[in-house]
Design a protein around this motif. Structure first.
Motif, PDB file in Angstrom:
ATOM      1  N   ASN A   1       0.834  -1.198   0.000  1.00 49.53           N
ATOM      2  CA  ASN A   1       0.000   0.000   0.000  1.00 49.53           C
ATOM      3  C   ASN A   1       0.876   1.259   0.000  1.00 49.53           C
ATOM      4  O   ASN A   1       0.512   2.271  -0.597  1.00 49.53           O
ATOM      5  CB  ASN A   1      -0.947  -0.003   1.202  1.00 49.53           C
ATOM      6  CG  ASN A   1      -1.980   1.093   1.128  1.00 49.53           C
ATOM      7  OD1 ASN A   1      -2.630   1.292   0.107  1.00 49.53           O
ATOM      8  ND2 ASN A   1      -2.139   1.820   2.214  1.00 49.53           N
ATOM      9  N   GLU A   2       2.017   1.189   0.667  1.00 50.58           N
ATOM     10  CA  GLU A   2       2.963   2.315   0.669  1.00 50.58           C
ATOM     11  C   GLU A   2       3.519   2.565  -0.731  1.00 50.58           C
ATOM     12  O   GLU A   2       3.635   3.700  -1.152  1.00 50.58           O
ATOM     13  CB  GLU A   2       4.133   2.044   1.613  1.00 50.58           C
ATOM     14  CG  GLU A   2       3.775   2.060   3.068  1.00 50.58           C
ATOM     15  CD  GLU A   2       4.978   1.817   3.961  1.00 50.58           C
ATOM     16  OE1 GLU A   2       4.907   2.219   5.125  1.00 50.58           O
ATOM     17  OE2 GLU A   2       5.983   1.227   3.513  1.00 50.58           O
ATOM     18  N   ALA A   3       3.852   1.463  -1.416  1.00 52.62           N
ATOM     19  CA  ALA A   3       4.394   1.553  -2.776  1.00 52.62           C
ATOM     20  C   ALA A   3       4.389   0.163  -3.397  1.00 52.62           C
ATOM     21  O   ALA A   3       4.659  -0.816  -2.699  1.00 52.62           O
ATOM     22  CB  ALA A   3       5.825   2.092  -2.748  1.00 52.62           C
ATOM     23  N   PRO A   4       4.092   0.057  -4.695  1.00 53.72           N
ATOM     24  CA  PRO A   4       4.176  -1.251  -5.359  1.00 53.72           C
ATOM     25  C   PRO A   4       5.581  -1.838  -5.172  1.00 53.72           C
ATOM     26  O   PRO A   4       6.567  -1.101  -5.150  1.00 53.72           O
ATOM     27  CB  PRO A   4       3.897  -0.932  -6.825  1.00 53.72           C
ATOM     28  CG  PRO A   4       3.080   0.332  -6.771  1.00 53.72           C
ATOM     29  CD  PRO A   4       3.643   1.106  -5.611  1.00 53.72           C
ATOM     30  N   ARG A   5       5.657  -3.139  -4.999  1.00 53.75           N
ATOM     31  CA  ARG A   5       6.951  -3.782  -4.715  1.00 53.75           C
ATOM     32  C   ARG A   5       7.041  -5.151  -5.371  1.00 53.75           C
ATOM     33  O   ARG A   5       6.046  -5.812  -5.623  1.00 53.75           O
ATOM     34  CB  ARG A   5       7.146  -3.959  -3.211  1.00 53.75           C
ATOM     35  CG  ARG A   5       7.144  -2.653  -2.432  1.00 53.75           C
ATOM     36  CD  ARG A   5       7.270  -2.930  -0.952  1.00 53.75           C
ATOM     37  NE  ARG A   5       6.953  -1.776  -0.145  1.00 53.75           N
ATOM     38  CZ  ARG A   5       7.838  -1.063   0.530  1.00 53.75           C
ATOM     39  NH1 ARG A   5       9.103  -1.382   0.486  1.00 53.75           N
ATOM     40  NH2 ARG A   5       7.454  -0.034   1.248  1.00 53.75           N
TER      41      ARG A   5
ATOM     42  N   GLU B   1      11.915  -7.056  -2.746  1.00 52.25           N
ATOM     43  CA  GLU B   1      11.831  -5.774  -2.040  1.00 52.25           C
ATOM     44  C   GLU B   1      11.021  -5.916  -0.750  1.00 52.25           C
ATOM     45  O   GLU B   1      11.333  -5.269   0.254  1.00 52.25           O
ATOM     46  CB  GLU B   1      11.184  -4.716  -2.930  1.00 52.25           C
ATOM     47  CG  GLU B   1      12.040  -4.302  -4.112  1.00 52.25           C
ATOM     48  CD  GLU B   1      11.304  -3.415  -5.101  1.00 52.25           C
ATOM     49  OE1 GLU B   1      11.956  -2.491  -5.609  1.00 52.25           O
ATOM     50  OE2 GLU B   1      10.100  -3.639  -5.340  1.00 52.25           O
TER      51      GLU B   1
ATOM     52  N   SER C   1       0.845  -4.606  -6.750  1.00 53.00           N
ATOM     53  CA  SER C   1       0.144  -3.390  -6.337  1.00 53.00           C
ATOM     54  C   SER C   1      -1.101  -3.808  -5.559  1.00 53.00           C
ATOM     55  O   SER C   1      -1.673  -4.873  -5.797  1.00 53.00           O
ATOM     56  CB  SER C   1      -0.282  -2.569  -7.554  1.00 53.00           C
ATOM     57  OG  SER C   1       0.842  -2.195  -8.320  1.00 53.00           O
TER      58      SER C   1
END
Length: 146
Positions: A16-20, A24, A69
């Motif tokens: 949710n913070e950033a796609p990974r 990662e 995502s």
């Protein structure tokens, strides 16, 4: 380090913070725990697959990697798990770093080494085995009192 089901919530939070990518996520979790815990690929990738099957994540392929995502369903699940997430993040923030654990890890390795060296050739000596077990049990009791 993580209770049953918490890894899914943590993965949703991090994505949710950033796609990974999977790797990662492993590194991000390792960073969150101060290096004390890093989930193996054998744990993280099935979790990602399950979250994708639940439609909580979507993935795009970039070469040989998959970028994950969060979906609307994932955001809803994350919101529902907010109390669990907040408690988990607070617990992880208080976890000792791997540097803090080094003296204990060194001592445990020393104990294992001396047990192998001193007792491996005395396996037929029940009295030596009993004494070693009693000493270890006493140490455990003292550590529990800390």
């Amino acid at each position: 380090m993580l209770e049953q089901g918490n890894l899914r919530v943590l993965v949703l939070h991090l994505i949710n913070e950033a796609p990974r990518h999977g790797y990662e996520l492993i590194k991000a979790i390792e960073d969150l725990t101060g290096g004390v815990y890093a989930p193996s690929p054998g744990v993280i990738y099935p979790t990602l697959t399950m979250l994708e099957e639940l439609s909580q994540l979507s993935a795009t392929t970039e070469g040989t990697k998959r970028l994950f995502s969060i979906t609307d369903a994932g955001k809803a699940a994350l919101e529902e798990a907010k109390p669990v997430l907040e408690a988990m993040l607070a617990r992880l923030a208080m976890a000792p770093s791997s540097d803090a654990m080094m003296p204990v890890e060194r001592a445990v390795e020393n104990l294992k080494t001396v047990l192998r060296m001193k007792l491996s050739n005395r396996a037929d000596d029940p009295e030596a085995m009993r004494k070693a077990a009693d000493m270890i049990d006493e140490l455990v009791r003292k550590i529990e009192e800390i």
